[in-house]
Design an enzyme around this catalytic site. Structure first.
Site, short mmCIF file in Angstrom:
data_model
loop_
_atom_site.label_atom_id
_atom_site.label_comp_id
_atom_site.label_asym_id
_atom_site.label_seq_id
_atom_site.Cartn_x
_atom_site.Cartn_y
_atom_site.Cartn_z
N ASN A 1 98.71 -63.39 -16.26
CA ASN A 1 99.78 -64.40 -16.20
C ASN A 1 99.81 -65.40 -17.33
O ASN A 1 100.37 -66.49 -17.16
CB ASN A 1 99.72 -65.18 -14.88
CG ASN A 1 99.89 -64.29 -13.68
OD1 ASN A 1 100.78 -63.45 -13.67
ND2 ASN A 1 99.02 -64.43 -12.69
N ARG B 1 102.05 -69.80 -6.76
CA ARG B 1 102.71 -68.70 -7.47
C ARG B 1 101.94 -67.39 -7.35
O ARG B 1 102.43 -66.34 -7.73
CB ARG B 1 102.91 -69.08 -8.95
CG ARG B 1 101.66 -69.16 -9.73
CD ARG B 1 101.81 -69.65 -11.15
NE ARG B 1 100.53 -70.11 -11.62
CZ ARG B 1 99.54 -69.33 -12.00
NH1 ARG B 1 99.69 -68.03 -12.00
NH2 ARG B 1 98.38 -69.84 -12.40
N CYS C 1 85.74 -62.67 -14.23
CA CYS C 1 86.59 -61.67 -14.87
C CYS C 1 87.13 -60.76 -13.78
O CYS C 1 86.72 -60.86 -12.61
CB CYS C 1 85.81 -60.88 -15.92
SG CYS C 1 84.25 -60.24 -15.32
N ASP D 1 87.52 -64.76 -17.96
CA ASP D 1 88.78 -64.52 -17.24
C ASP D 1 89.52 -63.28 -17.75
O ASP D 1 90.70 -63.08 -17.45
CB ASP D 1 89.71 -65.74 -17.27
CG ASP D 1 90.86 -65.61 -16.28
OD1 ASP D 1 90.64 -65.01 -15.21
OD2 ASP D 1 91.98 -66.05 -16.58
N ARG E 1 87.04 -65.17 -2.00
CA ARG E 1 87.89 -66.11 -2.73
C ARG E 1 89.03 -66.55 -1.84
O ARG E 1 89.72 -65.71 -1.24
CB ARG E 1 88.44 -65.44 -3.98
CG ARG E 1 89.11 -66.38 -4.95
CD ARG E 1 89.69 -65.59 -6.12
NE ARG E 1 89.99 -66.40 -7.27
CZ ARG E 1 90.86 -66.06 -8.23
NH1 ARG E 1 91.48 -64.88 -8.16
NH2 ARG E 1 91.10 -66.84 -9.25
N THR F 1 94.55 -61.19 -7.37
CA THR F 1 95.57 -61.22 -6.31
C THR F 1 96.50 -60.02 -6.35
O THR F 1 97.09 -59.66 -5.33
CB THR F 1 96.42 -62.51 -6.40
OG1 THR F 1 97.03 -62.56 -7.70
CG2 THR F 1 95.57 -63.74 -6.17
#
Ligand code: 0GY
Length: 317
Positions: A277, A145, A47, A272, A139, A92
């Site tokens: 997105n 993308r 998460c 998650d 990570r 990100t």
């Protein structure tokens, strides 16, 4: 029966003067209480937190601007769903500034661990401080993308530096890219955790070459683990169940079940949340939890997936 989210999906704020990416879907308000009762001590092992932007600005190099999603909101969801702990993965949209994630760890009273994104310029003191806050991995992202790629020699250098801390490497990639990334992944010196089963195309046969390569990756390399998460990202059949014992996201079930059953000691599961997105629908997190018994069909498999495996990986010290 599982239903899609019919509530408004754009009712959240993005603070700090940021503007959400057009078409952004916000996380779901008021998720269902799951019917599946999680085993005691269950870990939501994938998460994120986003911002809030006025406190933790989004990174200039980000590829999307989300709605805010704070640790207070994440921990409220944890309690509502019946989880005990979280693994918070650096998103990100925060680049390699891990402060929002680390702030969440520091406010978790030991109930959260983290996975960071770092550059080769990170100092040993910074790594030590992150370890003290609860970070246990880095990570590496290969999804075009989401990021501009970091050169592999830099990533290998980072892996060598975090290995002595007992940390692992989380890798995120698309199934079609596994052949090209194989040599790099298999040379990593740590435990390697794959996000979302390496994002298989579930419209292809489960015994086709693409998913077989992923299974071979796990079979040949006992240091490789997989998150069997994100059916909502992988599914083409979507969240609506057909009734009876049918699962939502039913086309993902055979893929995830195969991984859970063959590698029961090396699988993790996560919500998650807050689901960056997504384009099609925003899942009700309670119904996502109800997906779990379709892929981990016995109490023993559920215990390993939700408790024993994440505790071994993230709470060993
Ligand atoms: C996920 C998936 C996605 C995004 C990120 O860090 C991120 O921005 O991980 C995605 O867009 O597929 O695991 O959250």
């Amino acid at each position: 029966m599982a239903q899609a989210n019919d509530k408004p999906a754009n009712d959240k704020v993005t603070s700090g003067g940021f503007t959400k990416t057009p078409g952004w879907l916000d996380w779901y308000t008021g998720p269902t209480k799951p019917r599946f009762q999680l085993p005691a001590g269950s870990v939501d092992a994938h998460c994120h937190v986003f911002g809030p932007g006025d406190k933790f600005p989004y990174a200039p190099e980000r590829k999307y601007t989300p709605c805010d999603a704070s640790w207070q909101q994440l921990f409220a969801l944890r309690d509502h769903l019946g989880f005990e702990r979280n693994v918070i993965v650096q998103a990100t949209c925060h680049g390699s500034d891990n402060s929002a994630m680390v702030d969440a760890l520091k406010n978790a009273q030991g109930k959260a661990r983290g996975v960071a994104t770092v550059k080769r310029s990170v100092s040993d003191a910074e790594l030590q401080a992150m370890h003290a806050a609860g970070v246990r991995g880095v990570r590496f992202n290969f999804v075009k993308r989401l990021v501009d790629f970091t050169p592999k020699d830099e990533l290998m250098e980072i892996a060598a530096r975090i290995a002595p801390l007992g940390w692992h490497v989380v890798i995120y990639f698309e199934a079609v890219d596994l052949p090209e990334l194989w040599d790099f992944f298999t040379a990593l010196p740590t435990t390697v955790v794959v996000d979302h089963m390496g994002r298989p195309d579930v419209s292809k046969p489960i015994d086709g070459p693409e998913f077989e390569l992923f299974l071979k990756f796990m079979r040949q390399h006992p240091n490789v683990w997989s998150k069997v998460s994100c059916p909502e990202r992988l599914s083409t059949t979507g969240p609506r169940a057909l009734g009876g014992e049918q699962a939502a996201y039913r086309d993902v079930v055979p893929f995830a079940r195969k991984v859970v059953e063959e590698f029961s000691d090396r699988v993790l599961w996560g919500t998650d949340w807050p689901h960056p997105n997504l384009k099609d629908h925003m899942p009700d997190d309670g119904l996502l939890v109800d997906f779990i018994p379709h892929i981990a069909t016995t109490a023993q498999l559920q215990q390993k997936l939700l408790v024993d495996n994440p505790m071994r990986l993230y709470w060993k010290d």
